[in-house]
Design an enzyme around this catalytic site. Structure first.
Site, PDB file in Angstrom:
ATOM      1  N   LYS A 170       0.697  -1.197   0.056  1.00  0.00           N
ATOM      2  CA  LYS A 170      -0.093   0.107   0.056  1.00  0.00           C
ATOM      3  C   LYS A 170       0.891   1.407  -0.086  1.00  0.00           C
ATOM      4  O   LYS A 170       1.903   1.352   0.541  1.00  0.00           O
ATOM      5  CB  LYS A 170      -0.918  -0.114   1.237  1.00  0.00           C
ATOM      6  CG  LYS A 170      -1.863   1.262   1.187  1.00  0.00           C
ATOM      7  CD  LYS A 170      -2.890   1.136   2.659  1.00  0.00           C
ATOM      8  CE  LYS A 170      -3.709   2.248   2.696  1.00  0.00           C
ATOM      9  NZ  LYS A 170      -4.510   2.153   3.714  1.00  0.00           N
ATOM     10  N   SER A 172      -9.099   3.675   2.688  1.00  0.00           N
ATOM     11  CA  SER A 172      -8.100   4.011   1.916  1.00  0.00           C
ATOM     12  C   SER A 172      -7.173   2.906   1.334  1.00  0.00           C
ATOM     13  O   SER A 172      -6.243   3.079   0.404  1.00  0.00           O
ATOM     14  CB  SER A 172      -7.140   4.745   2.775  1.00  0.00           C
ATOM     15  OG  SER A 172      -6.316   4.181   3.712  1.00  0.00           O
ATOM     16  N   SER A 183      -9.985   1.906   6.768  1.00  0.00           N
ATOM     17  CA  SER A 183      -9.224   1.669   5.726  1.00  0.00           C
ATOM     18  C   SER A 183      -9.142   0.333   5.092  1.00  0.00           C
ATOM     19  O   SER A 183      -8.763  -0.055   4.050  1.00  0.00           O
ATOM     20  CB  SER A 183      -8.156   2.571   5.781  1.00  0.00           C
ATOM     21  OG  SER A 183      -8.460   3.908   5.694  1.00  0.00           O
TER      22      SER A 183
END
Length: 473
Positions: A81, A156, A180
């Site tokens: 990520k 996210s 997220s």
């Protein structure tokens, strides 16, 4: 290629170690799929040169031929990520300010993923500095949902979840402050696990105060998620609040007859839900009943407006502390999205008394949750308040006729586990009449990560939703 990319991470690992498929073939299959599908969903960013990745896969094959395996992820493609640092790979944090930053170090959990044998192929897209449960930024653009490319992939960890759903990755890492790992799991019909705070150590800037955000695993099976969690987790002195090392080995066939499940729903009408979402999640409770649990509605007895104030205060405080120096530079401030500026400016207005009041609210919420666990063994809550929405929106301004007064109010459903530091498994709840996925959170007692994963595995065994791949091609 289709057979390779549809394997679970554990099955892929077994095939590689049995030498029934080569690391080279695996890399070629994933790179070919990324080439075809990633332009349609924009999940993988900062992809490394194919020639380098092919060379690393070939080296991984030679190592296995010599009897040397680095671990269960040996030769498996992995994208980190874009909020976590991976040595030698651009880490933008979704921000124009950092668009050229190339770290010379790995975050702790990335070190461990690399040490377990993964070949890090690039990054997964994330919103600017992780703010907002919709993955878009001015560096790479928006990530689209594989189940409908006109819709958001959430955030996210939207890039990670979309990549998993589209079979661009077999397993992925993510992080979670305000859902997220949970919101994108719901939006993309995959699994996200928010571990107990301290389970996965980090090199974060706020080592003592940043007790809301955690790193954790995502996958298409509970077994994959557990295995990646065990790779990421464990004590590290560089994180002073990290928990002692504990290898989690959930019993995937545990009997839950007689377990007590509490349904939090919409917190007594406090939360607004897009029509269809709450009903779909409530229907998923039948799966727990089929497992032999009792399911009961939890009466709403905590002032959720007070909890929201506490959450917002903490959020302002942490964002302002983390990004205040960038904000002070007019050139850097001009590159920030409005939501970032809003967080920082609100944070700069806070007093020490405000922070103490937010801490008191958090403590009260924790004590309230402990009382709930006297009556229930697990709590269930939706993972999102809306279905995946138009990808061109910055965020939903209205839900079920109720105005959303902040950029993240439409995701208020996730703040409870965060504020109490509880483990939560985001599991699919099926598909609405619109064909779009949604999901639920299975929430456990403090540090009861193993128990949550055991119930998640039992739930997974009763449903077929995870096998419904998107038709994107």
């Amino acid at each position: 290629m289709e057979n390779i990319v549809n394997l679970s991470a554990l099955d892929l690992s077994a095939a590689i170690h049995a030498r029934s498929v080569s690391c080279l073939a695996v890399m070629e299959a994933y790179l070919a799929r990324i080439e075809v599908l990633n332009p349609k969903i924009n999940a993988i960013v900062s992809l490394r040169e194919a020639s380098e990745l092919i060379a690393e896969a070939d080296a991984a094959d030679r190592a296995l031929a010599d009897g040397r395996s680095r671990g269960w992820l040996h030769g498996i493609p992995f994208a980190i990520k874009d909020l976590s640092e991976a040595k030698g790979i651009r880490c933008t944090y979704g921000s124009q300010i950092y668009k050229d930053f190339v770290p010379d170090f790995d975050d702790i959990h990335v070190e461990r993923i690399r040490a377990a044998g993964a070949i890090i192929i690039g990054k997964t897209n994330a919103p600017e500095m992780g703010l907002g449960s919709h993955t878009y930024n001015t560096v790479f653009g928006a990530t689209r949902n594989p189940y409908d490319v006109a819709r958001s992939a959430g955030g996210s960890s939207g890039g990670a979840a979309a990549a998993l759903a589209a079979r661009l990755l077999p397993v992925a890492d993510g992080s979670d402050m305000m859902g997220s790992l949970r919101n994108p799991a719901a939006f993309n019909n995959v699994i996200g696990f928010r571990p107990s705070f301290g389970r996965v150590p980090s090199l974060g800037n706020e080592l003592y105060l940043g007790q809301h955000a955690v790193n954790g695993p995502m996958g298409r099976s509970v077994a994959d998620v557990v295995t990646l969690l065990n790779t990421q987790a464990g004590y590290d002195a560089r994180d002073p609040l990290s928990l002692p090392t504990e290898i989690l080995l959930p019993d995937q066939r545990k009997d839950f007859s007689g377990a007590r499940v509490g349904w939090l729903g919409d917190h007594g009408g406090h939360l607004a839900f897009e029509p269809g979402v709450l009903d779909l999640c409530r229907d998923a409770l039948d799966v727990f009943r089929a497992l032999g649990t009792s399911v009961a509605d939890v009466p709403a007895r905590f002032d959720m407006d007070r909890l929201w104030w506490g959450w917002r205060t903490y959020r302002h405080f942490l964002v302002a502390g983390g990004q205040g120096a960038d904000y002070a530079d007019p050139d850097k401030r001009s590159k920030m999205k409005p939501e970032m500026i809003w967080e920082i400016e609100n944070g700069q207005r806070l007093s020490a008394t405000d922070i103490l009041a937010a801490s008191a609210i958090r403590s009260d919420w924790y004590r309230y949750v402990l009382e709930l666990f006297d009556r229930y063994d697990f709590l269930i809550l939706p993972s999102a308040q809306v279905f995946p929405f138009d990808v061109t929106l910055d965020w939903p301004k209205e839900v079920a006729g109720r105005a959303m007064d902040t950029y993240h109010r439409w995701m208020e459903v996730v703040i409870g586990p965060t504020m109490a530091g509880l483990p939560a498994a985001a599991m699919p709840a099926g598909f609405g009449g619109n064909g779009l996925p949604s999901g639920i959170q299975i929430i456990g007692r403090p540090r009861a990560d193993k128990a949550v994963l055991e119930l998640a595995a039992a739930y997974e065994a009763q449903v077929d939703w995870l096998g419904r791949a998107p038709s994107i091609s």
